[in-house]
Structure formats: structure tokens, C-alpha cells
Design an enzyme around this catalytic site. Structure first.
Site, PDB file in Angstrom:
ATOM      1  N   ILE A  31      -7.047   1.681   4.961  1.00  0.00           N
ATOM      2  CA  ILE A  31      -8.708   1.482   6.233  1.00  0.00           C
ATOM      3  C   ILE A  31      -7.916   0.659   7.628  1.00  0.00           C
ATOM      4  O   ILE A  31      -8.917   0.741   8.145  1.00  0.00           O
ATOM      5  CB  ILE A  31      -9.184   0.602   4.827  1.00  0.00           C
ATOM      6  CG1 ILE A  31     -10.766   0.349   4.565  1.00  0.00           C
ATOM      7  CG2 ILE A  31      -8.383  -0.729   5.175  1.00  0.00           C
ATOM      8  CD1 ILE A  31     -11.727  -0.053   4.359  1.00  0.00           C
ATOM      9  N   ASN A  86       5.937  -1.771   0.318  1.00  0.00           N
ATOM     10  CA  ASN A  86       5.956  -3.136   0.711  1.00  0.00           C
ATOM     11  C   ASN A  86       6.283  -4.405  -0.482  1.00  0.00           C
ATOM     12  O   ASN A  86       5.254  -3.404  -1.181  1.00  0.00           O
ATOM     13  CB  ASN A  86       4.948  -3.529   1.838  1.00  0.00           C
ATOM     14  CG  ASN A  86       5.177  -3.732   3.125  1.00  0.00           C
ATOM     15  OD1 ASN A  86       6.160  -2.968   4.021  1.00  0.00           O
ATOM     16  ND2 ASN A  86       3.704  -3.277   3.606  1.00  0.00           N
ATOM     17  N   HIS A  99       2.177   1.281  -4.291  1.00  0.00           N
ATOM     18  CA  HIS A  99       1.766   2.203  -2.928  1.00  0.00           C
ATOM     19  C   HIS A  99       3.175   2.877  -2.029  1.00  0.00           C
ATOM     20  O   HIS A  99       3.208   2.487  -1.191  1.00  0.00           O
ATOM     21  CB  HIS A  99       0.362   1.828  -2.625  1.00  0.00           C
ATOM     22  CG  HIS A  99       0.740   0.793  -1.832  1.00  0.00           C
ATOM     23  ND1 HIS A  99       0.609  -0.455  -2.311  1.00  0.00           N
ATOM     24  CD2 HIS A  99       0.426   0.700  -0.841  1.00  0.00           C
ATOM     25  CE1 HIS A  99       0.508  -1.360  -1.699  1.00  0.00           C
ATOM     26  NE2 HIS A  99       0.505  -1.141  -0.430  1.00  0.00           N
ATOM     27  N   LEU A 100       3.196   3.936  -2.008  1.00  0.00           N
ATOM     28  CA  LEU A 100       3.654   4.387  -0.743  1.00  0.00           C
ATOM     29  C   LEU A 100       3.095   4.194   0.771  1.00  0.00           C
ATOM     30  O   LEU A 100       1.791   5.195   1.014  1.00  0.00           O
ATOM     31  CB  LEU A 100       4.300   5.775  -0.607  1.00  0.00           C
ATOM     32  CG  LEU A 100       5.216   5.562  -1.809  1.00  0.00           C
ATOM     33  CD1 LEU A 100       5.627   6.931  -2.117  1.00  0.00           C
ATOM     34  CD2 LEU A 100       6.237   4.929  -1.994  1.00  0.00           C
ATOM     35  N   HIS A 101       3.509   4.029   1.968  1.00  0.00           N
ATOM     36  CA  HIS A 101       2.559   4.319   3.594  1.00  0.00           C
ATOM     37  C   HIS A 101       3.843   5.805   3.785  1.00  0.00           C
ATOM     38  O   HIS A 101       5.020   5.490   4.025  1.00  0.00           O
ATOM     39  CB  HIS A 101       3.074   3.446   3.870  1.00  0.00           C
ATOM     40  CG  HIS A 101       2.619   1.477   3.788  1.00  0.00           C
ATOM     41  ND1 HIS A 101       0.678   0.930   4.371  1.00  0.00           N
ATOM     42  CD2 HIS A 101       2.703   1.094   2.987  1.00  0.00           C
ATOM     43  CE1 HIS A 101       0.866  -0.092   3.736  1.00  0.00           C
ATOM     44  NE2 HIS A 101       1.962  -0.341   2.630  1.00  0.00           N
TER      45      HIS A 101
END
Ligand code: AMP
Length: 115
Positions: A31, A86, A99-101
Site C-alpha cells: 500500500i 524485516n 511476509h516477503l517484500h
């Protein structure tokens, strides 16, 4: 399933466009993107942080990497993307559902991870 914003997105309680979905994970646009391509790969199972993953999560963790590669290819960035996790507030984690960015579409500095 976690009660974070990602848990709500996965359960459909908050509308979100899934760029990718399979049995174990989804991918959505971030987002607040930090690059032209900034996508999150999120497991349906809500592990809070990477360090909270257990031996039973081994297959899921591998699955997330494979899914990230598929999503990067789907987005046309398979030649140049960065994957970031993170872990913990001190490292900038704000949503405590692993989660993976996937970050792509901008130049990356060579030789270090900061750029
Ligand atoms: P992190 O700081 O590693 O925990 O990453 C959380 C990410 O989730 C941030 O980059 C946020 O911009 C992103 N984010 C938070 N809420 C949403 C949302 N509703 N939809 C998509 N991305 C979100």
C-alpha cells in the site's frame, strides 16, 4: 490465522486485489510502495516473525521463495529484484505476520544491501 491486517486480507475481511494466490500464500501490492514494483508475498499461515518459524514450517518457507520467483516472473522483473524480510520492530517490521517484500523497478546499488 493471524489477526493482523494481513490475516484480514487473507480472510477477505478487507478487500484487496491478489496478484497471485495458491494454496499456501498470496501476493498483493504494498500500500506504500518503496519502488515501482513493491509486492508482498504473504503465507496464509500467520507466523509472526521469521524467527518464530519452526521445523514444521520448512516446506512453507521454501514455498514462499518459489512463489516469490513466480510472482517476479509474472511481473516481468525476474532479472532484477530484491527480496526482503524485516524481522522484528528493530528491523522495521510493522506487521507481525511473516511476509516477503519483492522490490524491483529501480536501480540497486552494487556491493551492499542498503541501496
Ligand atoms: P514490514 O514493515 O516489513 O512489516 O512490512 C509491512 C508492509 O505492509 C509495509 O510495507 C506496509 O506498507 C504494508 N501494508 C500495510 N498495510 C497494508 C495493506 N492494507 N495492504 C497492502 N500493504 C500494506
Amino acid at each position: 490465522m493471524s489477526d493482523t491486517i494481513f490475516g484480514k486480507i487473507i480472510r477477505g475481511e478487507i478487500p484487496s486485489k491478489f496478484l497471485y494466490e495458491d494454496e499456501h500464500c498470496i501476493a498483493i501490492n504494498d500500500i506504500n510502495p518503496q519502488a515501482p514494483v513493491h509486492v508482498l508475498v504473504i503465507p496464509k499461515r500467520g507466523i509472526p516473525r521469521l524467527v518464530d518459524a519452526e521445523q514444521d514450517d520448512q516446506a512453507l518457507l521454501g514455498h514462499l521463495l518459489l512463489a516469490a520467483g513466480k510472482v517476479a516472473a509474472q511481473l516481468g522483473v525476474s532479472d532484477a529484484f530484491r527480496l526482503i524480510v524485516n524481522n522484528g520492530a528493530g528491523a522495521g517490521q510493522t506487521v507481525f505476520h511473516l511476509h516477503l517484500h519483492i522490490i524491483a523497478g529501480r536501480p540497486f546499488a552494487e556491493g551492499h544491501l542498503a541501496g
